[in-house]
Design an enzyme around this catalytic site. Structure first.
Site, PDB file in Angstrom:
ATOM      1  N   ASP A 131      64.961  79.931  25.238  1.00  0.00           N
ATOM      2  CA  ASP A 131      65.928  79.795  26.329  1.00  0.00           C
ATOM      3  C   ASP A 131      66.115  78.295  26.492  1.00  0.00           C
ATOM      4  O   ASP A 131      65.466  77.507  25.798  1.00  0.00           O
ATOM      5  CB  ASP A 131      65.404  80.459  27.614  1.00  0.00           C
ATOM      6  CG  ASP A 131      66.540  80.965  28.504  1.00  0.00           C
ATOM      7  OD1 ASP A 131      67.285  80.121  29.027  1.00  0.00           O
ATOM      8  OD2 ASP A 131      66.672  82.191  28.661  1.00  0.00           O
ATOM      9  N   HIS A 208      72.318  80.429  27.562  1.00  0.00           N
ATOM     10  CA  HIS A 208      70.887  80.123  27.724  1.00  0.00           C
ATOM     11  C   HIS A 208      70.324  79.397  26.490  1.00  0.00           C
ATOM     12  O   HIS A 208      69.219  79.706  26.039  1.00  0.00           O
ATOM     13  CB  HIS A 208      70.083  81.409  27.952  1.00  0.00           C
ATOM     14  CG  HIS A 208      70.279  82.000  29.317  1.00  0.00           C
ATOM     15  ND1 HIS A 208      69.615  81.523  30.423  1.00  0.00           N
ATOM     16  CD2 HIS A 208      71.061  83.009  29.754  1.00  0.00           C
ATOM     17  CE1 HIS A 208      69.983  82.239  31.484  1.00  0.00           C
ATOM     18  NE2 HIS A 208      70.855  83.143  31.109  1.00  0.00           N
ATOM     19  N   GLU A 268      75.035  86.013  30.273  1.00  0.00           N
ATOM     20  CA  GLU A 268      75.322  84.849  31.109  1.00  0.00           C
ATOM     21  C   GLU A 268      75.782  83.602  30.361  1.00  0.00           C
ATOM     22  O   GLU A 268      75.436  82.485  30.747  1.00  0.00           O
ATOM     23  CB  GLU A 268      74.078  84.495  31.952  1.00  0.00           C
ATOM     24  CG  GLU A 268      73.698  85.591  32.911  1.00  0.00           C
ATOM     25  CD  GLU A 268      72.547  85.211  33.834  1.00  0.00           C
ATOM     26  OE1 GLU A 268      72.704  85.371  35.053  1.00  0.00           O
ATOM     27  OE2 GLU A 268      71.488  84.755  33.339  1.00  0.00           O
TER      28      GLU A 268
HETATM   29  C1  ACM Z   1      69.111  88.416  32.555  1.00  0.00           C
HETATM   30  O1  ACM Z   1      68.356  88.667  33.517  1.00  0.00           O
HETATM   31  N1  ACM Z   1      69.877  87.330  32.574  1.00  0.00           N
HETATM   32  C2  ACM Z   1      69.180  89.288  31.399  1.00  0.00           C
END
Ligand code: ACM
Ligand code: ZN
Length: 489
Positions: A131, A208, A268
């Site tokens: 991440d 991410h 996201e």
């Molecule tokens: C997540 O909690 N962004 C998968």
């Protein structure tokens, strides 16, 4: 000797065994399992308790292993039943996700959680291996992923954030972090496999992913004047360098992890830089796209083809549904359950891990008595009440259920265990036991006893004895001032 079929709750198992009455006494085990799905048959077992001996029947070593864990639980709980237990799982994917990027816990921590998972008959450990806060898996083709981002200034995620996201090297004074070598991960895969647990690796994309652009700036979006979008949290989906990196890394990942499912993230993406990037603009033109978000679909579909060509199947967070993905992709519902319902309607297999019930980084009790967490209250009782087959969902597409532990606010292993136990016991029972056999009061009693066992084995658990009335009530939200909290357990 007349055999009695034992009721789950009377036995005190976590997860409770499935009650099954054979059509007549003397039903053979083979006859009894014949009605089950093939994947259930592999895990099914029957234990018959005689006065002086115990008989275990199973079709596979895995079934035998599940039986052993039931016997271990019985012993730990001081139970010596009579009669027969015939038991098999409700769901085939019974998982836990650990976020090793935001907080790195190390191999001994992972082994310890695998041991607990085995006791609870969980069978999937999903590792979030990268991440923006750091890349945690050795890569020979892109070694700077770990060399430049596996350490950072700031022990906790928030210290790192407050210090404006400074990465470091292993020998930088004051740096914290770490990563897993491939050899360590291969050993962990074998350790888990010995307990009938599959490790699903997650390589996050295209969101991410700030750390990837830090280590290899060629995956960043490019402005018309040639400058790169340094510090962006998304990879550039327009740029071939992005695919070269992702495919090389995924190839290495598939060499380490035999899992048929490979998680590619997909959640996201901010998509902020894509509208300003020359490479994204060119890709959009070539593909005839009118919106930048279509680039996310392009990336996911291209990676899906690569993973499928290597004989594996992708899982993505529920955002992957929004921009088109082949039916073979598994969808993991996290923004509540609606993504799972939509995905199953479109023919996707689904893993349910809605933040409403399955995010164990959310508070498990009153804010004032708990370490800082996020979200609504996910108390033990509320977590236990979760039914993964959401209304409108096709049961044939429900692969399973999973707890997720995001670790932005969970810097230590002790804290991680505190958030997991006993809520993971609730998840395990939901995954294994038919909804009709679940019953909270009996579960709570079993969980309370197993918490003592876990503590004796060195796990740091939430203290069930100090649980507040609100948490015990199973309410998800704080009631308005003055409204009494219903307690019935
Ligand atoms: C997540 O909690 N962004 C998968
Ligand atoms: Zn771009």
């Amino acid at each position: 000797m007349k055999l009695i079929i034992i009721l789950a709750a009377a036995l005190g198992l976590v997860p409770a065994p499935v009650k099954h009455t054979p059509e007549k006494d003397g039903t053979s085990f083979k006859e009894a399992v014949a009605q089950l799905e093939p994947w259930q048959q592999e895990e099914a077992y029957r234990i018959t308790f005689y006065e002086k001996r115990i008989k275990v029947e199973a079709l596979t070593p895995q079934g035998r292993f599940r039986a052993q864990k039931t016997l271990e639980q019985l012993e730990l709980l001081g139970e010596r039943p009579e009669g027969t237990i015939f038991d098999y799982p409700r769901l085939r994917h019974r998982g836990l996700m650990l976020d090793e990027s935001r907080s790195f816990h190390g191999i001994e921590f992972l082994k310890k959680q695998i041991d607990a998972m085995a006791l609870l008959k969980l069978n999937v450990l999903h590792l979030h291996l990268d991440d923006s806060a750091g890349w945690r898996l050795e890569s020979e083709s892109y070694p700077d992923l770990t060399a430049l981002t596996a350490w950072r200034m700031g022990y906790t995620y928030h210290e790192w954030e407050a210090g404006r996201y400074q990465f470091a090297k292993a020998d930088t004074p004051g740096a914290s972090g770490g990563y897993y070598t491939k050899a360590q991960m291969k050993e962990l895969v074998a350790y888990a496999a010995g307990r009938y647990i599959t490790i699903i690796p997650e390589i996050e994309m295209p969101g991410h992913s700030m750390e990837v652009g830090y280590a290899y700036p060629q995956v960043l979006c490019e402005l018309p004047d040639g400058r790169l979008h340094t510090g962006a949290w998304d990879l550039c989906p327009g740029n071939e360098a992005t695919y070269r990196l992702l495919e090389a890394v995924l190839k290495e990942v598939m060499e380490v992890f035999p899992s048929p499912l490979i998680h590619i993230g997909g959640d996201e993406a901010t998509m902020k830089t894509w509208s300003q990037c020359v490479n994204c603009a060119r890709r959009m033109q070539e593909e005839g796209y009118t919106e930048v978000k279509q680039l996310q679909g392009y990336l996911v579909r291209r990676i899906e083809r690569f993973v499928a060509a290597n004989g594996r199947r992708i899982i993505g967070w529920d955002e992957i549904l929004e921009t088109g993905v082949p039916q073979n992709a598994v969808v993991q519902s996290w923004r509540g359950s609606s993504g799972g319902v939509r995905a199953s309607a479109q023919g996707h297999d689904v893993i349910m891990s809605p933040n409403t019930h399955c995010y164990f980084n959310y508070y498990q009790d009153l804010i004032r008595k708990e370490p800082k967490a996020v979200g609504e209250l996910v108390s033990l009782r509320f977590a236990y009440g979760y039914e993964p087959l959401a209304s409108g969902m096709d049961a044939n597409h429900l692969l399973g259920v999973q707890a997720n532990l995001w670790t932005e606010l969970i810097p230590t292993s002790e804290h991680a265990e505190y958030m997991l136990y006993p809520r993971l016991l609730a998840l395990a029972e939901t995954a294994w036991t038919p909804a009709s056999a679940k019953e909270y009061k009996g579960f709570r009693k079993r969980a309370r006893a197993l918490v003592d066992v876990l503590r004796a084995r060195g796990y740091n658990t939430f203290d069930m004895d100090t649980e507040s009335d609100l948490a015990r009530s199973g309410l998800q939200r704080f009631p308005p001032e003055g409204v009494p909290i219903p307690i019935d357990d």
